[in-house]
Write a protein that holds these residues in place. Structure first.
Motif, PDB file in Angstrom:
ATOM      1  N   SER A 119       0.482   5.891   0.612  1.00  8.44           N
ATOM      2  CA  SER A 119      -0.772   6.014  -0.142  1.00  8.44           C
ATOM      3  C   SER A 119      -1.937   5.426   0.648  1.00  8.44           C
ATOM      4  O   SER A 119      -3.037   5.998   0.675  1.00  8.44           O
ATOM      5  CB  SER A 119      -0.646   5.312  -1.496  1.00  8.44           C
ATOM      6  OG  SER A 119       0.369   5.913  -2.284  1.00  8.44           O
ATOM      7  N   GLU A 136       3.580   2.899  -1.215  1.00  9.71           N
ATOM      8  CA  GLU A 136       2.290   2.210  -1.100  1.00  9.71           C
ATOM      9  C   GLU A 136       1.699   2.377   0.293  1.00  9.71           C
ATOM     10  O   GLU A 136       0.490   2.571   0.450  1.00  9.71           O
ATOM     11  CB  GLU A 136       2.465   0.732  -1.451  1.00  9.71           C
ATOM     12  CG  GLU A 136       2.701   0.490  -2.936  1.00  9.71           C
ATOM     13  CD  GLU A 136       3.345  -0.859  -3.232  1.00  9.71           C
ATOM     14  OE1 GLU A 136       3.671  -1.102  -4.406  1.00  9.71           O
ATOM     15  OE2 GLU A 136       3.523  -1.657  -2.284  1.00  9.71           O
ATOM     16  N   PHE A 152      -3.037   1.615  -8.032  1.00  7.91           N
ATOM     17  CA  PHE A 152      -3.013   0.258  -7.480  1.00  7.91           C
ATOM     18  C   PHE A 152      -3.630  -0.753  -8.463  1.00  7.91           C
ATOM     19  O   PHE A 152      -3.113  -1.869  -8.602  1.00  7.91           O
ATOM     20  CB  PHE A 152      -3.750   0.213  -6.147  1.00  7.91           C
ATOM     21  CG  PHE A 152      -2.953   0.729  -4.990  1.00  7.91           C
ATOM     22  CD1 PHE A 152      -1.826   0.051  -4.545  1.00  7.91           C
ATOM     23  CD2 PHE A 152      -3.317   1.900  -4.338  1.00  7.91           C
ATOM     24  CE1 PHE A 152      -1.073   0.522  -3.476  1.00  7.91           C
ATOM     25  CE2 PHE A 152      -2.579   2.379  -3.262  1.00  7.91           C
ATOM     26  CZ  PHE A 152      -1.457   1.697  -2.835  1.00  7.91           C
ATOM     27  N   PHE A 163       2.474   7.816  -8.330  1.00  9.84           N
ATOM     28  CA  PHE A 163       1.930   8.241  -7.045  1.00  9.84           C
ATOM     29  C   PHE A 163       2.033   9.768  -6.889  1.00  9.84           C
ATOM     30  O   PHE A 163       1.106  10.413  -6.409  1.00  9.84           O
ATOM     31  CB  PHE A 163       2.672   7.560  -5.891  1.00  9.84           C
ATOM     32  CG  PHE A 163       2.437   6.083  -5.801  1.00  9.84           C
ATOM     33  CD1 PHE A 163       1.326   5.578  -5.152  1.00  9.84           C
ATOM     34  CD2 PHE A 163       3.329   5.184  -6.363  1.00  9.84           C
ATOM     35  CE1 PHE A 163       1.099   4.208  -5.061  1.00  9.84           C
ATOM     36  CE2 PHE A 163       3.119   3.816  -6.284  1.00  9.84           C
ATOM     37  CZ  PHE A 163       1.996   3.326  -5.638  1.00  9.84           C
ATOM     38  N   HIS A 190       9.058   1.596  -3.408  1.00 10.08           N
ATOM     39  CA  HIS A 190       7.675   1.342  -3.779  1.00 10.08           C
ATOM     40  C   HIS A 190       6.839   0.937  -2.551  1.00 10.08           C
ATOM     41  O   HIS A 190       5.676   1.330  -2.414  1.00 10.08           O
ATOM     42  CB  HIS A 190       7.575   0.273  -4.869  1.00 10.08           C
ATOM     43  CG  HIS A 190       7.645  -1.136  -4.382  1.00 10.08           C
ATOM     44  ND1 HIS A 190       6.550  -1.813  -3.892  1.00 10.08           N
ATOM     45  CD2 HIS A 190       8.684  -2.002  -4.308  1.00 10.08           C
ATOM     46  CE1 HIS A 190       6.917  -3.035  -3.542  1.00 10.08           C
ATOM     47  NE2 HIS A 190       8.201  -3.181  -3.779  1.00 10.08           N
ATOM     48  N   SER A 216       0.738  -7.500   3.612  1.00 12.09           N
ATOM     49  CA  SER A 216       2.104  -7.142   4.000  1.00 12.09           C
ATOM     50  C   SER A 216       2.750  -8.248   4.834  1.00 12.09           C
ATOM     51  O   SER A 216       3.917  -8.578   4.632  1.00 12.09           O
ATOM     52  CB  SER A 216       2.095  -5.832   4.796  1.00 12.09           C
ATOM     53  OG  SER A 216       1.598  -4.767   4.010  1.00 12.09           O
ATOM     54  N   LEU A 248      -5.356   7.197  -6.772  1.00 12.35           N
ATOM     55  CA  LEU A 248      -4.621   6.131  -6.089  1.00 12.35           C
ATOM     56  C   LEU A 248      -5.213   4.767  -6.415  1.00 12.35           C
ATOM     57  O   LEU A 248      -4.479   3.784  -6.577  1.00 12.35           O
ATOM     58  CB  LEU A 248      -4.633   6.374  -4.576  1.00 12.35           C
ATOM     59  CG  LEU A 248      -3.818   7.576  -4.091  1.00 12.35           C
ATOM     60  CD1 LEU A 248      -4.037   7.808  -2.596  1.00 12.35           C
ATOM     61  CD2 LEU A 248      -2.342   7.382  -4.391  1.00 12.35           C
ATOM     62  N   PRO A 297       1.633  -5.064  -5.306  1.00 10.87           N
ATOM     63  CA  PRO A 297       1.430  -4.151  -4.176  1.00 10.87           C
ATOM     64  C   PRO A 297       1.560  -4.830  -2.816  1.00 10.87           C
ATOM     65  O   PRO A 297       0.983  -5.890  -2.591  1.00 10.87           O
ATOM     66  CB  PRO A 297       0.002  -3.635  -4.397  1.00 10.87           C
ATOM     67  CG  PRO A 297      -0.218  -3.746  -5.868  1.00 10.87           C
ATOM     68  CD  PRO A 297       0.526  -4.982  -6.289  1.00 10.87           C
ATOM     69  N   PHE A 298       2.384  -4.239  -1.961  1.00  3.38           N
ATOM     70  CA  PHE A 298       2.577  -4.634  -0.559  1.00  3.38           C
ATOM     71  C   PHE A 298       3.291  -5.979  -0.381  1.00  3.38           C
ATOM     72  O   PHE A 298       3.486  -6.410   0.749  1.00  3.38           O
ATOM     73  CB  PHE A 298       1.239  -4.683   0.190  1.00  3.38           C
ATOM     74  CG  PHE A 298       0.454  -3.404   0.132  1.00  3.38           C
ATOM     75  CD1 PHE A 298       0.893  -2.282   0.822  1.00  3.38           C
ATOM     76  CD2 PHE A 298      -0.703  -3.320  -0.615  1.00  3.38           C
ATOM     77  CE1 PHE A 298       0.177  -1.093   0.769  1.00  3.38           C
ATOM     78  CE2 PHE A 298      -1.432  -2.138  -0.672  1.00  3.38           C
ATOM     79  CZ  PHE A 298      -0.988  -1.022   0.021  1.00  3.38           C
ATOM     80  N   VAL A 350      -4.414  -4.517   3.847  1.00  3.52           N
ATOM     81  CA  VAL A 350      -3.053  -3.990   3.697  1.00  3.52           C
ATOM     82  C   VAL A 350      -2.102  -4.708   4.648  1.00  3.52           C
ATOM     83  O   VAL A 350      -1.025  -5.179   4.253  1.00  3.52           O
ATOM     84  CB  VAL A 350      -3.026  -2.466   3.961  1.00  3.52           C
ATOM     85  CG1 VAL A 350      -1.580  -1.966   4.053  1.00  3.52           C
ATOM     86  CG2 VAL A 350      -3.761  -1.723   2.860  1.00  3.52           C
ATOM     87  N   GLN A 410      -1.150  -1.229 -11.452  1.00  7.50           N
ATOM     88  CA  GLN A 410       0.038  -1.930 -10.972  1.00  7.50           C
ATOM     89  C   GLN A 410      -0.268  -3.404 -10.725  1.00  7.50           C
ATOM     90  O   GLN A 410       0.520  -4.293 -11.104  1.00  7.50           O
ATOM     91  CB  GLN A 410       0.516  -1.261  -9.682  1.00  7.50           C
ATOM     92  CG  GLN A 410       1.796  -1.816  -9.101  1.00  7.50           C
ATOM     93  CD  GLN A 410       2.217  -1.027  -7.856  1.00  7.50           C
ATOM     94  OE1 GLN A 410       2.181   0.194  -7.838  1.00  7.50           O
ATOM     95  NE2 GLN A 410       2.615  -1.749  -6.816  1.00  7.50           N
TER      96      GLN A 410
END
Length: 423
Positions: A397, A394, A359, A186, A390, A90, A355, A382-383, A86, A362
């Motif tokens: 989550s 995320e 993910f 979510f 969003h 990111s 979840l 995602p991220f 994550v 998505q």
């Protein structure tokens, strides 16, 4: 001082050594039970109550030593294998925003200050993620029905008074326009996990009621024209149904019937597909394995920082960077899917499975769009993709997933690693 107060002082001294306060109640109960059992055994041999209490404490051992051992056993674990991908993805997303704002020919983005805003969102998101990690996710269960009712209400407002920006339905909340359909999946996970964690799908009446509960938000999202969110929500519902032990026939029938409407509407997006495909084919076709140039031509498409960030990464940073980023996202999804199997709580298992469904759906939809294989837009990677709502959802989550992992053994009683010592 009462004689039993010696037990209370012993337990209080022991618990001071245990940092995970969530197990204090269980440990207090078990230690207290052990001490009273030892006391009764000692008194049955003819000892006085005071002598029996002293002997019981002696057999339990030093409170400091036992407390340190229990602290080691019951540490609140951080799932580093979930956290690292994550944070890495990111940081990579933030790096892309930096180049888009300061080293890109896409001058329109300069006014958006995508890096400055993204930095703020990421910092806030990480803070929320770590806060949720400390939060006991099980508290949410009693509010599941309220999450569901609020989600339906806000979707109705989006349908009735929402405004469209680039064909995306937004809800005007006064100080900002919120793409509520983007975050609906979510919220549905939180609502459905609490509603269906003990649902009896074999009961015909409850089976139809459950299908009705799931169908309502899907119909409302479909009415807004947010087809990507509709598809993601259908996948979430199917995952929740399967995990809550509906039959395979029920799950497949629901998913197929629910997908008819969005599939039919997708047929009318062929004109969009040709535009998307031509853009992605051109940019990906110009890409190198390591990277060609940190440039993007603004005349092609305006959503390079959101929907088509992956295409930009492939073109500007090369296939190696894109594959690495995608591998991290895939590992994250794989990791939370594996974690779901180790969760004892039915509610926690349903929550983390839902979840994982969000993910996964998505990620797959955004990948297909970036490769020019799907006409669907409005699906962030995602991220990585730019956007506040969003990204924060995320991160929250991810925090919930870490919280579930921390308490994944919560259904089992707390066991002592250091039993009563012999005489």
């Amino acid at each position: 001082m009462g004689l039993d107060n010696k037990f209370e002082m012993y337990i209080r001294d022991l618990c001071k050594r245990i940092k995970n306060k969530e197990v204090h109640a269980h440990i207090t109960m078990e230690i207290n039970d052990h001490l009273h059992t030892l006391k009764e055994e000692a008194m049955s041999t003819g000892l006085s109550e005071e002598e029996a209490i002293d002997q019981a404490l002696a057999r339990m051992g030093d409170a400091g030593v036992l407390g340190k051992q229990l602290n080691k056993t019951h540490k609140a674990p951080m799932d580093v294998k979930t956290l690292l991908p994550v944070l890495t993805v990111s940081l990579f997303g933030l790096l892309v925003m930096y180049y888009l704002q300061f080293h890109s020919s896409f001058t329109e983005l300069q006014e958006l200050k995508v890096f400055d805003k993204s930095l703020g969102f990421y910092l806030l998101g990480v803070a929320l993620m770590l806060s949720i990690f400390m939060f006991d996710y099980r508290i949410l269960m009693k509010y599941s029905k309220y999450f569901y009712a609020a989600t339906i209400f806000i979707l109705l407002l989006t349908v009735l008074i929402g405004v469209r920006v680039d064909d995306v339905p937004f809800l005007n909340v006064g100080f900002a326009h919120v793409n509520f359909t983007e975050i609906t999946p979510f919220l549905l996970v939180i609502a459905f996990a609490g509603i269906f964690h003990s649902w009896d799908w074999k009961d015909n009446r409850k089976s139809w009621l459950g299908i009705g509960i799931m169908s309502m938000p899907i119909l409302l999202i479909g009415t807004t024209g947010a087809f990507a969110a509709t598809i993601i929500s259908i996948i979430v519902c199917a995952a929740i149904m399967h995990t809550s032990r509906s039959s395979l026939k029920q799950t497949i029938t629901f998913a197929v019937v629910a997908a008819i409407w969005p599939t039919w509407n997708l047929l009318f997006l062929s004109h969009r597909y040709s535009i998307v495909s031509s853009y992605t084919d051109l940019k990906i076709g110009e890409a190198y394995f390591i990277g060609s140039a940190l440039q993007v031509t603004p005349s092609f498409i305006s959503e390079v920082h959101t929907d088509f960030i992956l295409t930009y990464i492939i073109y500007s940073f090369g296939w190696l960077a894109a594959i690495t980023a995608l591998a991290l996202v895939i590992f994250f999804i794989y990791r939370i899917s594996i974690t779901a199997k180790s969760v004892n709580s039915p509610y926690g298992k349903l929550l983390i499975t839902g979840l994982a469904g969000v993910f996964s759906a998505q990620f797959i939809l955004s990948l297909l769009t970036n490769l020019g294989l799907s006409p669907l837009t409005g699906v962030p990677v995602p991220f990585m993709s730019y956007g506040g709502s969003h990204l924060l959802l995320e991160m929250i989550s991810a925090g919930l997933i870490l919280s579930i992992y921390r308490r994944r053994k919560s259904k089992k009683s707390v066991s002592l690693t250091h039993g009563p010592q012999g005489n």
